[in-house]
Every structure is written in C-alpha cells, then in structure tokens.
Design a protein around this motif. Structure first.
Motif, PDB file in Angstrom:
ATOM      1  N   THR A  97       0.849  -1.193   0.000  1.00 56.38           N
ATOM      2  CA  THR A  97       0.000   0.000   0.000  1.00 56.38           C
ATOM      3  C   THR A  97       0.883   1.240   0.000  1.00 56.38           C
ATOM      4  O   THR A  97       2.063   1.186   0.361  1.00 56.38           O
ATOM      5  CB  THR A  97      -0.918   0.054   1.240  1.00 56.38           C
ATOM      6  N   ILE A  98       0.305   2.364  -0.407  1.00 54.01           N
ATOM      7  CA  ILE A  98       1.037   3.630  -0.378  1.00 54.01           C
ATOM      8  C   ILE A  98       1.389   3.981   1.064  1.00 54.01           C
ATOM      9  O   ILE A  98       2.439   4.562   1.339  1.00 54.01           O
ATOM     10  CB  ILE A  98       0.209   4.747  -1.042  1.00 54.01           C
ATOM     11  N   ASN A  99       0.526   3.599   1.982  1.00 54.86           N
ATOM     12  CA  ASN A  99       0.790   3.869   3.402  1.00 54.86           C
ATOM     13  C   ASN A  99       2.052   3.140   3.862  1.00 54.86           C
ATOM     14  O   ASN A  99       2.864   3.694   4.616  1.00 54.86           O
ATOM     15  CB  ASN A  99      -0.409   3.428   4.241  1.00 54.86           C
ATOM     16  N   ASN A 100       2.251   1.885   3.395  1.00 58.10           N
ATOM     17  CA  ASN A 100       3.479   1.136   3.735  1.00 58.10           C
ATOM     18  C   ASN A 100       4.715   1.902   3.277  1.00 58.10           C
ATOM     19  O   ASN A 100       5.705   2.014   4.003  1.00 58.10           O
ATOM     20  CB  ASN A 100       3.483  -0.232   3.051  1.00 58.10           C
TER      21      ASN A 100
ATOM     22  N   CYS B 215       1.630  11.071  -2.262  1.00 57.16           N
ATOM     23  CA  CYS B 215       0.788   9.901  -2.538  1.00 57.16           C
ATOM     24  C   CYS B 215       0.542   9.743  -4.034  1.00 57.16           C
ATOM     25  O   CYS B 215       0.564   8.627  -4.567  1.00 57.16           O
ATOM     26  CB  CYS B 215      -0.537  10.028  -1.786  1.00 57.16           C
TER      27      CYS B 215
ATOM     28  N   GLY C  95       1.924   6.633  -6.322  1.00 57.87           N
ATOM     29  CA  GLY C  95       0.960   5.873  -7.119  1.00 57.87           C
ATOM     30  C   GLY C  95       1.363   5.800  -8.582  1.00 57.87           C
ATOM     31  O   GLY C  95       1.259   4.740  -9.219  1.00 57.87           O
TER      32      GLY C  95
ATOM     33  N   TYR D 220      -0.858  -2.684  -6.111  1.00 57.32           N
ATOM     34  CA  TYR D 220      -0.933  -2.186  -4.744  1.00 57.32           C
ATOM     35  C   TYR D 220      -2.389  -1.935  -4.377  1.00 57.32           C
ATOM     36  O   TYR D 220      -3.234  -1.736  -5.250  1.00 57.32           O
ATOM     37  CB  TYR D 220      -0.104  -0.906  -4.576  1.00 57.32           C
ATOM     38  N   ARG D 221      -2.650  -1.969  -3.108  1.00 65.41           N
ATOM     39  CA  ARG D 221      -4.017  -1.776  -2.632  1.00 65.41           C
ATOM     40  C   ARG D 221      -4.203  -0.345  -2.163  1.00 65.41           C
ATOM     41  O   ARG D 221      -3.392   0.199  -1.425  1.00 65.41           O
ATOM     42  CB  ARG D 221      -4.307  -2.739  -1.470  1.00 65.41           C
ATOM     43  N   LYS D 222      -5.276   0.273  -2.644  1.00 66.28           N
ATOM     44  CA  LYS D 222      -5.579   1.634  -2.228  1.00 66.28           C
ATOM     45  C   LYS D 222      -6.161   1.600  -0.819  1.00 66.28           C
ATOM     46  O   LYS D 222      -7.077   0.847  -0.532  1.00 66.28           O
ATOM     47  CB  LYS D 222      -6.569   2.286  -3.194  1.00 66.28           C
ATOM     48  N   SER D 223      -5.606   2.418   0.050  1.00 64.39           N
ATOM     49  CA  SER D 223      -6.083   2.452   1.433  1.00 64.39           C
ATOM     50  C   SER D 223      -5.832   3.836   2.002  1.00 64.39           C
ATOM     51  O   SER D 223      -5.138   4.665   1.404  1.00 64.39           O
ATOM     52  CB  SER D 223      -5.359   1.395   2.278  1.00 64.39           C
ATOM     53  N   HIS D 224      -6.394   4.088   3.161  1.00 65.67           N
ATOM     54  CA  HIS D 224      -6.179   5.371   3.827  1.00 65.67           C
ATOM     55  C   HIS D 224      -4.703   5.523   4.193  1.00 65.67           C
ATOM     56  O   HIS D 224      -4.087   4.602   4.727  1.00 65.67           O
ATOM     57  CB  HIS D 224      -7.038   5.449   5.090  1.00 65.67           C
ATOM     58  N   THR D 225      -4.130   6.678   3.896  1.00 59.51           N
ATOM     59  CA  THR D 225      -2.723   6.937   4.199  1.00 59.51           C
ATOM     60  C   THR D 225      -2.640   7.776   5.466  1.00 59.51           C
ATOM     61  O   THR D 225      -3.054   8.935   5.479  1.00 59.51           O
ATOM     62  CB  THR D 225      -2.042   7.679   3.029  1.00 59.51           C
TER      63      THR D 225
END
Length: 241
Positions: A4-7, A34, A38, A48-53
């Motif tokens: 994920t982008i958060n990772n 972000c 992406g 990748y999985r879109k999730s809250h950052t």
C-alpha cells in the motif's frame, strides 16, 4: 500483506520530513507524495491496494522540525530507482519476488579496512590538544572519541568527528554527568511565548474532544502568531479526513 502507499510512506518517513520546505501546506505535500508514489507503482506494473494513508507521525515530525525540536532519525531509503529519479532520492534496495517487491529498510554499514583505521588515527592525532575540549571532570573528549573510533569496525559518525549524545554507545565512554555537560554546553534556553499566544494555547487546551477543539478554531485571530497556530492545527486535522 498487499503493498500500500501507506506502507511506502512509512518507510520513507525520515526522507519525507527532511525534504519538506517549511512552506508547503501539509495537505498539499501529502497529496503530492501519494500521487507520485501511485504513478511510480503504476508505471512499474506493481499491484498495490488503495487504502487510507495515515500521516499522523509525519505531520507531527514536520511540525516538530519547524519548531526546532530535534528527533532521532535513521537514514531514509527511497523506493525504487524510478522513484529516485522522480524525487532525486537515493536508489532503494529492493528484491523482486514474482510480481511483488520486498523493501529492505536496513542500510548496510560499511566495514572499515585496515587503511581506513590508519587514516582515522591520523585524523585524531592531528588535532591540537590545546584546542580540544576538556570536561570539568578532566576527561578529554577527543581521547574518548578516538578510543571508540579505533575500536569500531564499521563506519560510524564518530569517524567524521561527530559525537551524537543520543547514541547509547557513549554511555560506555562517558559518565552520566559528563554526557549531561556535553549536552548542555552553550545550551540556549527557549524564549517565553508572547502572552497572547500562550493564552490562546491555554484556551485550546481546555478542549475536551475534537469537536470542542474545532469550535474554538472557527474564529480568526487578530494576532499573527495565534492565527498561524490556528491554521497549523486546522491543516493537521485535515490530514485525517
């Protein structure tokens, strides 16, 4: 666990904090990072999985840095060479496994060669003892630094004549009172806040929850310092929408 982008932003926290210009809105800065991450992942066909950052830690560290509050950092690595070209970051250490990638967050320390240690000894020997720091206990700081620099087999800030008192290794070479003397040498005290700003902070601290805090932040402040604080808190809150 899917990427994920958060990772990724968590891995790049130190680099992101260090490269904030102190002017760009945290909301815009987060959005730019972000978006760029992406784009890089898409261009490299990485799923990748879109999730809250969650940028709570990053926002806090950026705010701390703007206030001059120092925090211990670790060298930040960028994600991929692609990303490095976009952000002018160092090349990341990655290992491909099938269609996914593993981010290696550890930075390999350079092992010192015999000639490196010879040069280190020469550097310390070239220092003029009269200009070296002698603590109130009689301990000569240079000698303790040299002692550790020679015993250390891997590259360390001490080899660049840097003594970081937050590094626990120095507790083996200096007494507690000596480390305190080093930390507080020429220490500059913080000035008191302007009364109007201190009063405004005290007023905000009476908030019992986020709702009551937001209500107190609605009204614009005449004092520039208070208005800056109000806008900073509002920008911080927007990161969690």
């Amino acid at each position: 666990m899917p990427l994920t982008i958060n990772n990724i932003t968590n891995e790049l926290t130190d680099y992101i904090v260090e490269n904030h210009d102190g002017r760009t809105s945290l909301f815009v800065y987060k959005s730019n990072w972000c978006t760029d991450i992406g784009h890089v992942l898409t261009s490299m066909d990485i799923n990748y999985r879109k999730s809250h950052t969650n940028w709570e830690k990053i926002a806090m560290l950026i705010c701390n840095e703007s206030l001059g509050i120092v925090h211990s950092t670790t060298p930040a690595l960028s994600l991929y060479s692609h990303f490095g070209r976009i952000r002018n970051t160092p090349t990341a250490i990655t290992e491909s496994v099938g269609s996914s990638s593993i981010i290696n967050t550890s930075k390999k320390q350079l092992k010192l060669l015999p000639n490196d240690k010879t040069k280190i000894i020469e550097i310390f020997e070239s220092l003029d003892l009269e200009n070296c720091w002698t603590l109130s206990t009689g301990t000569i700081v240079k000698n303790k630094m040299k002692e550790y620099a020679i015993s250390c087999n891997y590259e360390h800030p001490v080899h660049s004549l840097i003594l970081d008192t937050s590094d626990k290794i120095w507790k083996k070479y200096f007494a507690e009172e000596e480390l305190l003397e080093i930390k507080t040498y020429n220490n500059k005290g913080l000035n008191d806040l302007p009364p109007s700003l201190q009063n405004y902070i005290d007023h905000l601290k009476t908030s019992t929850n986020s709702i009551s805090l937001k209500k107190k932040l609605v009204q614009e402040q005449k004092s520039p310092a208070c208005e800056w604080l109000r806008n900073t808190i509002l920008e911080y809150i927007r990161l969690f929408r």
